[in-house]
Design a protein around this motif. Structure first.
Motif, PDB file in Angstrom:
ATOM      1  N   SER A 289     -38.326 -21.803  84.160  1.00 34.99           N
ATOM      2  CA  SER A 289     -38.246 -22.563  83.438  1.00 34.99           C
ATOM      3  C   SER A 289     -39.459 -22.364  82.607  1.00 34.99           C
ATOM      4  O   SER A 289     -40.443 -23.002  82.669  1.00 34.99           O
ATOM      5  N   ALA A 290     -39.858 -21.206  81.428  1.00 32.67           N
ATOM      6  CA  ALA A 290     -41.304 -21.754  80.901  1.00 32.67           C
ATOM      7  C   ALA A 290     -41.339 -22.775  79.190  1.00 32.67           C
ATOM      8  O   ALA A 290     -41.600 -22.323  78.506  1.00 32.67           O
ATOM      9  N   ASP A 291     -40.166 -23.256  79.405  1.00 33.86           N
ATOM     10  CA  ASP A 291     -39.631 -24.378  78.194  1.00 33.86           C
ATOM     11  C   ASP A 291     -41.452 -24.915  77.897  1.00 33.86           C
ATOM     12  O   ASP A 291     -41.809 -24.775  77.111  1.00 33.86           O
ATOM     13  N   ARG A 292     -42.585 -25.624  78.877  1.00 34.28           N
ATOM     14  CA  ARG A 292     -43.159 -25.875  78.848  1.00 34.28           C
ATOM     15  C   ARG A 292     -44.508 -25.288  78.072  1.00 34.28           C
ATOM     16  O   ARG A 292     -45.129 -25.479  76.980  1.00 34.28           O
ATOM     17  N   ALA A 293     -44.670 -24.226  78.642  1.00 33.59           N
ATOM     18  CA  ALA A 293     -45.403 -23.212  78.426  1.00 33.59           C
ATOM     19  C   ALA A 293     -45.412 -22.888  76.529  1.00 33.59           C
ATOM     20  O   ALA A 293     -46.263 -23.016  76.480  1.00 33.59           O
ATOM     21  N   ALA A 294     -44.234 -23.279  76.184  1.00 34.65           N
ATOM     22  CA  ALA A 294     -43.567 -22.488  74.993  1.00 34.65           C
ATOM     23  C   ALA A 294     -44.479 -23.417  73.599  1.00 34.65           C
ATOM     24  O   ALA A 294     -44.397 -23.131  72.869  1.00 34.65           O
ATOM     25  N   ALA A 295     -43.600 -25.135  74.147  1.00 34.74           N
ATOM     26  CA  ALA A 295     -43.969 -26.054  73.702  1.00 34.74           C
ATOM     27  C   ALA A 295     -45.502 -26.520  73.685  1.00 34.74           C
ATOM     28  O   ALA A 295     -46.059 -26.333  72.548  1.00 34.74           O
ATOM     29  N   GLU A 296     -46.523 -25.996  74.850  1.00 31.35           N
ATOM     30  CA  GLU A 296     -47.601 -25.966  74.986  1.00 31.35           C
ATOM     31  C   GLU A 296     -48.576 -25.414  74.344  1.00 31.35           C
ATOM     32  O   GLU A 296     -49.142 -25.114  73.171  1.00 31.35           O
ATOM     33  N   LEU A 297     -48.187 -24.218  74.336  1.00 36.14           N
ATOM     34  CA  LEU A 297     -48.779 -22.656  74.357  1.00 36.14           C
ATOM     35  C   LEU A 297     -48.651 -21.928  72.884  1.00 36.14           C
ATOM     36  O   LEU A 297     -49.144 -21.562  72.543  1.00 36.14           O
ATOM     37  N   GLY A 298     -47.549 -22.200  72.416  1.00 36.47           N
ATOM     38  CA  GLY A 298     -47.017 -21.332  71.492  1.00 36.47           C
ATOM     39  C   GLY A 298     -46.325 -19.748  72.511  1.00 36.47           C
ATOM     40  O   GLY A 298     -46.483 -18.890  71.502  1.00 36.47           O
ATOM     41  N   TRP A 299     -46.848 -20.448  73.412  1.00 35.56           N
ATOM     42  CA  TRP A 299     -46.333 -18.350  74.074  1.00 35.56           C
ATOM     43  C   TRP A 299     -44.746 -18.075  74.446  1.00 35.56           C
ATOM     44  O   TRP A 299     -44.328 -19.042  75.220  1.00 35.56           O
ATOM     45  N   LYS A 300     -44.645 -17.359  74.219  1.00 39.19           N
ATOM     46  CA  LYS A 300     -43.782 -16.254  75.198  1.00 39.19           C
ATOM     47  C   LYS A 300     -43.182 -15.122  75.053  1.00 39.19           C
ATOM     48  O   LYS A 300     -44.481 -14.142  75.170  1.00 39.19           O
ATOM     49  N   ALA A 301     -43.006 -14.814  76.404  1.00 34.74           N
ATOM     50  CA  ALA A 301     -42.904 -13.571  77.245  1.00 34.74           C
ATOM     51  C   ALA A 301     -42.504 -12.381  75.781  1.00 34.74           C
ATOM     52  O   ALA A 301     -41.199 -12.478  75.533  1.00 34.74           O
ATOM     53  N   LYS A 302     -42.889 -11.179  75.830  1.00 37.53           N
ATOM     54  CA  LYS A 302     -41.894 -10.629  74.886  1.00 37.53           C
ATOM     55  C   LYS A 302     -42.003  -9.317  75.999  1.00 37.53           C
ATOM     56  O   LYS A 302     -40.741  -8.113  74.746  1.00 37.53           O
ATOM     57  N   HIS A 303     -42.398  -8.896  76.849  1.00 31.87           N
ATOM     58  CA  HIS A 303     -41.591  -7.434  77.398  1.00 31.87           C
ATOM     59  C   HIS A 303     -40.351  -7.713  77.878  1.00 31.87           C
ATOM     60  O   HIS A 303     -40.527  -8.282  78.998  1.00 31.87           O
ATOM     61  N   ASP A 304     -39.537  -6.748  78.164  1.00 29.96           N
ATOM     62  CA  ASP A 304     -38.163  -7.241  79.073  1.00 29.96           C
ATOM     63  C   ASP A 304     -38.779  -6.166  80.252  1.00 29.96           C
ATOM     64  O   ASP A 304     -39.303  -5.856  80.657  1.00 29.96           O
ATOM     65  N   ILE A 305     -36.973  -6.472  80.786  1.00 32.60           N
ATOM     66  CA  ILE A 305     -37.825  -5.217  82.242  1.00 32.60           C
ATOM     67  C   ILE A 305     -37.998  -3.903  82.433  1.00 32.60           C
ATOM     68  O   ILE A 305     -38.490  -3.283  83.414  1.00 32.60           O
ATOM     69  N   GLN A 306     -37.267  -3.307  81.715  1.00 34.61           N
ATOM     70  CA  GLN A 306     -37.903  -1.838  81.335  1.00 34.61           C
ATOM     71  C   GLN A 306     -38.862  -1.832  80.821  1.00 34.61           C
ATOM     72  O   GLN A 306     -39.721  -0.331  81.077  1.00 34.61           O
ATOM     73  N   ASP A 307     -39.214  -2.233  80.016  1.00 36.55           N
ATOM     74  CA  ASP A 307     -41.359  -2.310  80.058  1.00 36.55           C
ATOM     75  C   ASP A 307     -41.944  -2.328  81.196  1.00 36.55           C
ATOM     76  O   ASP A 307     -42.773  -1.634  81.227  1.00 36.55           O
ATOM     77  N   MET A 308     -41.676  -2.756  81.869  1.00 42.25           N
ATOM     78  CA  MET A 308     -42.481  -3.577  83.351  1.00 42.25           C
ATOM     79  C   MET A 308     -42.415  -2.175  83.978  1.00 42.25           C
ATOM     80  O   MET A 308     -43.407  -1.706  84.475  1.00 42.25           O
ATOM     81  N   ILE A 309     -41.107  -1.601  84.745  1.00 48.61           N
ATOM     82  CA  ILE A 309     -41.263  -0.674  85.053  1.00 48.61           C
ATOM     83  C   ILE A 309     -41.416   0.911  83.890  1.00 48.61           C
ATOM     84  O   ILE A 309     -42.113   1.189  85.299  1.00 48.61           O
ATOM     85  N   THR A 310     -40.859   1.024  83.423  1.00 44.72           N
ATOM     86  CA  THR A 310     -41.385   2.454  82.549  1.00 44.72           C
ATOM     87  C   THR A 310     -43.350   2.028  82.779  1.00 44.72           C
ATOM     88  O   THR A 310     -44.105   3.451  82.761  1.00 44.72           O
ATOM     89  N   SER A 311     -43.465   1.108  82.589  1.00 45.53           N
ATOM     90  CA  SER A 311     -45.778   0.901  82.161  1.00 45.53           C
ATOM     91  C   SER A 311     -45.992   1.320  83.627  1.00 45.53           C
ATOM     92  O   SER A 311     -46.899   1.855  84.290  1.00 45.53           O
ATOM     93  N   ALA A 312     -45.510   0.679  84.479  1.00 46.42           N
ATOM     94  CA  ALA A 312     -46.078   0.634  86.143  1.00 46.42           C
ATOM     95  C   ALA A 312     -45.526   1.441  86.498  1.00 46.42           C
ATOM     96  O   ALA A 312     -46.772   2.269  87.309  1.00 46.42           O
ATOM     97  N   TRP A 313     -44.487   3.054  86.465  1.00 45.09           N
ATOM     98  CA  TRP A 313     -44.386   4.203  86.506  1.00 45.09           C
ATOM     99  C   TRP A 313     -45.515   4.902  86.532  1.00 45.09           C
ATOM    100  O   TRP A 313     -45.532   5.545  87.214  1.00 45.09           O
ATOM    101  N   ALA A 314     -45.362   4.781  84.696  1.00 43.50           N
ATOM    102  CA  ALA A 314     -46.659   6.467  84.145  1.00 43.50           C
ATOM    103  C   ALA A 314     -48.087   5.484  84.716  1.00 43.50           C
ATOM    104  O   ALA A 314     -49.111   6.582  84.909  1.00 43.50           O
TER     105      ALA A 314
END
Length: 326
Positions: A289-314
């Motif tokens: 649950s990343a709700d607290r990070a969103a509330a305290e930092l105004g942060w939320k992850a932007k990248h999805d699984i496809q981004d992770m795999i394709t960038s790691a593969w490169a």
């Protein structure tokens, strides 16, 4: 401000350095280069080579660069190795942190961001892991991270040091190929290695109480993780005296089998996994649950699984050109 990034030549650390400098912060890297790579550090960022166990060098570095904040990522992090070498892990991860905090407080540094881990939770039996989920680590590595949190928090309360402990979930991806993970200890590079060898990826157990029987994990792009450090650093600057403990994940579970299927598809392979017995200590599901990070930092992850795999593969293909011909 000037931020000292310990472990800043490592996979995650190099991303944090770039995110911090892109945000306009001055940075200095402190790394023993046991696993870090000096070439990852930008040419205009000072690199001090040394151990966090070296209090004299830390003191000189903090004073010489007028450091006002620290992001502490330097640590040993292999779960299996920690079982085999617990004394080594406690020395590097806990004693190294104690020495660093001693130097930090003596130098009058006011902000400290600590790299923790979801390993502090052990084997939680919950749908979503919150920061209130009991911490029952099952490896010396997880124990050292939890002890590190205690040490950071106690130091903050005693000295007024502003602190944040960020509990990472499963990190993957790369902001650029040159910053890719060069180790083969996490699921994504482990699958890449097998595909490059034209061998089946390995699955440890397919009889868990999950939709497809394989373990479910929360994967976070390393660039998103780096941005979380920037957000935490800015939060400590803005509100002195804060004490934050935050999960850093996406709040979305992906099974091992699903991840392997997606890696196959996105890299142009077709290698079904080979299923072996469970590994001791592997929980069925660990999703943040990343709700607290969103509330305290105004942060939320932007990248999805496809981004992770394709960038790691490169990044993997850059280091292993033969993989692209597989």
């Amino acid at each position: 401000m000037t931020w000292l990034i310990t472990g800043g030549a490592g996979y995650i650390g190099a991303h944090v350095v770039r995110a911090m400098t892109d945000a306009g912060e001055r940075t200095v890297v402190y790394d023993d280069l046991s696993t870090g790579i000096a070439d990852r550090v930008p040419a205009d960022v000072p690199l001090v080579t040394g151990s966090t166990l070296d209090g004299e060098l830390l003191a000189r570095t903090l004073a010489g660069h007028a450091v006002t904040g620290v992001v502490h990522l330097a640590a040993k992090k292999q779960v299996g190795e920690s079982v085999e070498r617990p004394l080594h892990y406690y020395r590097e991860n806990v004693e190294g942190l104690r020495v660093l905090l001693e130097a930090v407080t003596a130098a009058g540094v006011r902000s400290f961001v600590f790299s923790s881990s979801a390993a502090v939770y052990g084997m939680p039996d919950v749908e979503l892991v919150t920061e209130e989920t009991p911490c029952v680590p099952v490896s010396p590595y997880g124990e050292t991270k939890l002890a590190g949190e205690w040490l950071v928090r106690a130091t903050g309360r005693a000295t007024g040091l502003s602190t944040a402990s960020l509990r990472y979930f499963n990190v993957a991806g790369a902001a650029s190929p040159v910053l890719a993970d060069t180790g083969v200890f996490n699921l994504v590079p482990m699958v890449f290695e097998k595909l490059t060898e034209d061998a089946p990826p390995r699955v440890f157990g397919d009889d868990y109480a999950t939709p497809d029987g394989t373990c479910v994990r929360d994967y976070i792009h390393v660039a998103d993780l780096a941005e979380a450090h920037v957000a935490a650093a800015h939060a400590l600057q803005a509100s002195p005296g804060r004490d934050l403990t935050l999960n850093i994940g996406r709040g979305e579970g992906v099974s091992v089998r699903e991840m392997i299927d997606r890696i196959n598809a996105l890299t142009g392979h077709d290698r079904p996994p080979a299923v072996g017995p469970r590994r001791p200590g592997d929980p069925a599901r660990v999703v943040a649950s990343a709700d607290r990070a969103a509330a305290e930092l105004g942060w939320k992850a932007k990248h999805d699984i496809q981004d992770m795999i394709t960038s790691a593969w490169a990044g993997w293909v850059r280091l292993h050109p033969e993989a692209a011909r597989g």
